[in-house]
Design a protein around this motif. Structure first.
Motif, PDB file in Angstrom:
ATOM      1  N   ILE A 298       0.864  -1.185   0.000  1.00 31.03           N
ATOM      2  CA  ILE A 298       0.000   0.000   0.000  1.00 31.03           C
ATOM      3  C   ILE A 298       0.900   1.234   0.000  1.00 31.03           C
ATOM      4  O   ILE A 298       1.888   1.273   0.730  1.00 31.03           O
TER       5      ILE A 298
ATOM      6  N   PHE B 102      -5.033   4.748   6.704  1.00 30.80           N
ATOM      7  CA  PHE B 102      -4.022   3.711   6.471  1.00 30.80           C
ATOM      8  C   PHE B 102      -4.406   2.443   7.224  1.00 30.80           C
ATOM      9  O   PHE B 102      -4.338   1.328   6.696  1.00 30.80           O
TER      10      PHE B 102
ATOM     11  N   LYS C  43      -7.520   0.635   5.708  1.00 33.18           N
ATOM     12  CA  LYS C  43      -7.214  -0.020   4.437  1.00 33.18           C
ATOM     13  C   LYS C  43      -6.329  -1.249   4.660  1.00 33.18           C
ATOM     14  O   LYS C  43      -6.495  -2.278   4.002  1.00 33.18           O
ATOM     15  N   ALA C  44      -5.435  -1.160   5.640  1.00 37.30           N
ATOM     16  CA  ALA C  44      -4.543  -2.289   5.918  1.00 37.30           C
ATOM     17  C   ALA C  44      -5.356  -3.486   6.397  1.00 37.30           C
ATOM     18  O   ALA C  44      -5.125  -4.629   5.991  1.00 37.30           O
ATOM     19  N   LYS C  45      -6.333  -3.210   7.256  1.00 36.78           N
ATOM     20  CA  LYS C  45      -7.180  -4.293   7.773  1.00 36.78           C
ATOM     21  C   LYS C  45      -7.952  -4.949   6.635  1.00 36.78           C
ATOM     22  O   LYS C  45      -8.109  -6.165   6.591  1.00 36.78           O
TER      23      LYS C  45
ATOM     24  N   TRP D  48      -7.237  -4.868   3.249  1.00 38.78           N
ATOM     25  CA  TRP D  48      -6.525  -5.333   2.042  1.00 38.78           C
ATOM     26  C   TRP D  48      -5.330  -6.249   2.370  1.00 38.78           C
ATOM     27  O   TRP D  48      -4.768  -6.885   1.495  1.00 38.78           O
ATOM     28  N   SER D  49      -4.945  -6.309   3.621  1.00 41.84           N
ATOM     29  CA  SER D  49      -3.819  -7.132   4.090  1.00 41.84           C
ATOM     30  C   SER D  49      -2.535  -7.007   3.270  1.00 41.84           C
ATOM     31  O   SER D  49      -2.107  -7.966   2.634  1.00 41.84           O
ATOM     32  N   PRO D  50      -1.943  -5.840   3.268  1.00 45.38           N
ATOM     33  CA  PRO D  50      -0.667  -5.682   2.551  1.00 45.38           C
ATOM     34  C   PRO D  50       0.484  -6.287   3.363  1.00 45.38           C
ATOM     35  O   PRO D  50       0.341  -6.532   4.559  1.00 45.38           O
TER      36      PRO D  50
ATOM     37  N   ILE E  90       3.609  -1.231   3.996  1.00 43.70           N
ATOM     38  CA  ILE E  90       2.924   0.055   3.893  1.00 43.70           C
ATOM     39  C   ILE E  90       3.980   1.126   3.642  1.00 43.70           C
ATOM     40  O   ILE E  90       4.921   1.277   4.428  1.00 43.70           O
TER      41      ILE E  90
ATOM     42  N   PHE F  46      -0.833   2.311  14.408  1.00 45.69           N
ATOM     43  CA  PHE F  46      -0.801   0.846  14.288  1.00 45.69           C
ATOM     44  C   PHE F  46      -0.326   0.195  15.598  1.00 45.69           C
ATOM     45  O   PHE F  46      -0.820  -0.855  15.991  1.00 45.69           O
TER      46      PHE F  46
ATOM     47  N   TYR G 257       2.883  -5.624   9.732  1.00 43.35           N
ATOM     48  CA  TYR G 257       3.282  -4.989   8.464  1.00 43.35           C
ATOM     49  C   TYR G 257       4.695  -4.435   8.576  1.00 43.35           C
ATOM     50  O   TYR G 257       5.178  -4.155   9.668  1.00 43.35           O
TER      51      TYR G 257
END
Lengths: 213, 487
Positions: free
Chosen positions: A94, A133, A136-138, A140-142, A145, A165, A174
């Motif tokens: 991301i 951030f 979206k991380a939760k 889309w699981s990148p 970041i 985070f 991440y």
């Protein structure tokens, strides 16, 4: 026939011929060449050659980005077929410019180069809040970041993202990387980021390194 | 697009300088140290005082003979398919000398120049894209004086596809150079039709001459090869301290020499040359790194073009002793002023210390400076493609141009991309070894020399060249000088 066209597709990408790569990919699939083969024997060798040309100073950013466009035009054709098989991307990233900042050229270049290196990349745009951030991380699981900032006044916003985070207990899920004109390795260390890239190309190397470790 | 041209003289000032020069030539005259040439000048109507060796030129004779000089000719390389038109609108760059000492490219040691330096210099020029002509810029100290010119020409034949040239010094050496060029270019008739060789004819300011230079000039004119009439007048010692005065005097000198060449052989290609600058007023020495040299070069280009001939200007000179900041500043600015002023052949590459010392890495730096100057002088192209109307609208607010086809298609032409200057961010630069521009230049010079391939010449031609060099080696220094005509 199949052999020749694989080479043709590879050359078309290297020669920035974005208008014909889609057609070549379709032709290859139609003639029975498997998507995996197209990826491994045309697309990835092409990107390797582009990388070498760039490293040696023969290709510049606009050239590389045009190659990426040529690559994308064929990759989008084979992607659905790849997903039917055992394809996994090289990693998920991301990217976003942090809150208060609207500069994004460096981020956009990194986006294109990462895509061109076979990563799945999601661009959140500019002026991205720490909470966005996180959300979206939760979703889309990148794996990684990436945050950028061009103004020294917005550098603290990078720390806020990492802190957000940390508060949620998700910091270690991440890797965080940062970039931008005023940013340095020392600053990355200070705010507890996992890495820093001076420019887009270093950013790609950094992502590869972090995912390999 | 307006041509990027710098003018220091108005039309009426050019005419004033011209008028004073004609007055000087008519009433004061020039000392011509060569009897044969005085005879030719008497024949065209000049007044000659044989005891004082002074020749006076009537204005109508000057004007008529200067008109015989061609406005344009084609410079070619040892490989004749390489061609550069020379006229008041074009521009080529060449070397400048003569360096008798060198900074060693590999050890950094400051030492006497050698024949190997000459060879490497010629190889380097062949590989540097913006440099057209080597001018026998290095003067080696490890071979006999009377063989330097033929050794240099052999190296040129074997290693260069570009143009060559050197000073016209005396009958025998100039004839050697003509004969060897003739060999290399495939015979006398073939050679006379083209111009691979240009020679600098030095003028003794004020208003005088050196016999061997006049001899060289006559030989060149007979062979129809370009002669670059080049005074090195110094404002304050060998010319008036004022620049306008220097311009009038050196203009008279140059015009007289152009008349001489045309009197010997009408149509001989020439250049209006200048190495003039100011004197260093504490010691009376030359100041090639002076800002005034650029002014003089630019004004001289205006004068040359007024007479309809191309201009040669020396530039890139510096009094710096090392490859330091002074060296960089002085070389760049005189090259820029000469080029902006419209000089057509700019000899500028690779020297320091008032051109008496050199360094191969400097030639590589100069090549990059020239690339940038060429870019500046190409100016700003305003047209449908370069105005980028559609792209501006398509990208719109907050977009960027990096991924546009327009960017990829045009950046190489619109931007000069330096090879040596560093533009990386600090971290990247540090990781690369914290290299300065001069380190990059050194590496590039070594690479060009290491990867150079000798030209594939006919073995018979090589033997002929070797035989010529051997015949010159057999001469004594006395023989070498004995060939001169009566002064």
């Amino acid at each position: 026939m199949g052999e020749t066209t694989l080479k043709e597709l590879e050359d078309a990408i290297v020669q920035m011929d974005a208008d014909i790569t889609e057609g070549l990919a379709i032709k290859l699939l139609d003639s029975g060449t498997e998507a995996q083969v197209i990826l491994k024997e045309a697309l990835l060798p092409a990107l390797d050659r582009v990388g070498t040309l760039f490293r040696d100073g023969d290709y510049f950013l606009p050239d590389v980005l045009m190659c990426v466009k040529a690559y994308d035009n064929s990759f989008k054709i084979i992607l659905p077929k790849l997903k039917e098989g055992d394809y996994t991307s090289r990693g998920r990233v991301i990217l976003g410019t942090v809150e208060g900042d609207i500069h994004e050229i460096g981020k956009n270049i990194l986006f294109a180069l990462l895509e061109g290196n076979g990563f799945d990349v999601l661009d959140m745009g500019v002026n991205v809040k720490a909470d966005d951030f996180l959300a979206k991380a939760k979703e889309w699981s990148p794996d990684i970041i990436g945050m950028s900032s061009l103004l020294s006044t917005t550098m603290p916003a990078m720390k806020q993202v990492i802190d957000t985070f940390t508060k949620e207990g998700l910091r270690n899920n991440y890797k965080f990387i940062i970039g931008g004109a005023p940013v340095s390795q020392r600053f990355a260390d200070e705010i507890g980021a996992d890495g820093y890239g001076e420019d887009a190309q270093s950013g790609v190397e950094l992502v590869k390194r972090l995912l390999a470790s | 697009m307006k041509p990027g041209r710098l003018e220091f003289l108005s039309e009426s000032e050019i005419k004033k300088i011209d008028a004073l020069s004609l007055d000087i030539l008519e009433n004061t005259g020039i000392k011509v140290e060569l009897k044969k040439l005085r005879g030719i000048l008497r024949d065209i109507g000049c007044t000659v005082d044989e005891t004082k060796k002074i020749v006076k030129f009537r204005p109508d004779i000057v004007q008529a003979f200067v008109k015989k000089a061609p406005r344009e000719y084609i410079l070619c390389g040892a490989d004749p398919s390489k061609r550069w038109p020379v006229n008041p609108d074009t521009r080529v760059f060449g070397g400048l000398g003569t360096a008798v000492n060198m900074y060693d490219l590999y050890s950094g040691e400051y030492r006497q120049a050698t024949l190997q330096d000459v060879v490497n210099h010629i190889i380097l020029f062949d590989g540097l894209e913006h440099i057209v002509s080597s001018q026998m810029d290095i003067w080696p100290g490890d071979i006999p004086m009377q063989t330097i010119h033929v050794e240099a020409m052999r190296a040129w034949a074997r290693h260069s596809t570009k143009s060559f040239g050197m000073g016209a010094y005396g009958v025998m050496p100039t004839q050697d150079m003509m004969e060897m060029t003739s060999l290399i270019m495939g015979g006398r008739e073939n050679f006379k039709k083209q111009h691979p060789f240009i020679a600098i004819v030095s003028i003794q300011s004020p208003l005088s001459s050196v016999q061997i230079q006049l001899e060289g000039l006559m030989v060149l004119a007979e062979w129809g090869q370009p002669a670059l009439m080049s005074p090195e007048a110094m404002a304050g010692t060998t010319a008036p301290v004022t620049i306008a005065g220097l311009l009038a005097q050196h203009n008279a000198e140059i015009l007289a020499y152009i008349v001489m060449a045309q009197a010997v052989n009408p149509g001989t290609p020439v250049m209006y040359g200048t190495v003039s600058t100011i004197a260093e007023m504490r010691r009376g020495t030359v100041a090639l790194g002076a800002i005034e040299m650029g002014l003089i070069s630019a004004a001289s280009a205006q004068m040359a073009h007024y007479y309809g001939v191309p201009c040669r200007a020396a530039a890139g000179g510096t009094e710096a002793k090392t490859l330091d900041m002074q060296c960089g500043i002085e070389r760049e600015r005189s090259m820029m002023l000469a080029a902006l002023g419209g000089a057509n052949y700019i000899t500028s590459v690779g020297t320091i210390e008032s051109t008496t010392a050199g360094a191969h890495e400097l030639a590589v730096i100069d090549n990059e400076i020239i690339g940038q100057i060429e870019r500046a002088l190409r100016g700003i192209e305003v047209g449908d493609i370069t105005m980028a109307a559609e792209v501006i609208k398509a990208v719109g607010p907050d977009g960027n141009y990096l991924m546009q086809d327009h960017t990829q298609k045009n950046f190489r032409r619109e931007h000069y991309i330096p090879k040596l200057a560093d533009r990386d961010k600090r971290d990247v630069w540090e990781r690369g070894g914290s290299r300065e521009m001069i380190n990059n230049a050194r590496e590039e010079a070594k690479k060009i020399i290491a990867t150079h391939k000798e030209r594939q010449l006919d073995p018979k031609l090589l033997m002929e060249i070797d035989a010529y060099v051997d015949s010159v080696k057999a001469r004594s220094l006395e023989d070498f000088y004995a060939a001169e005509w009566e002064s």
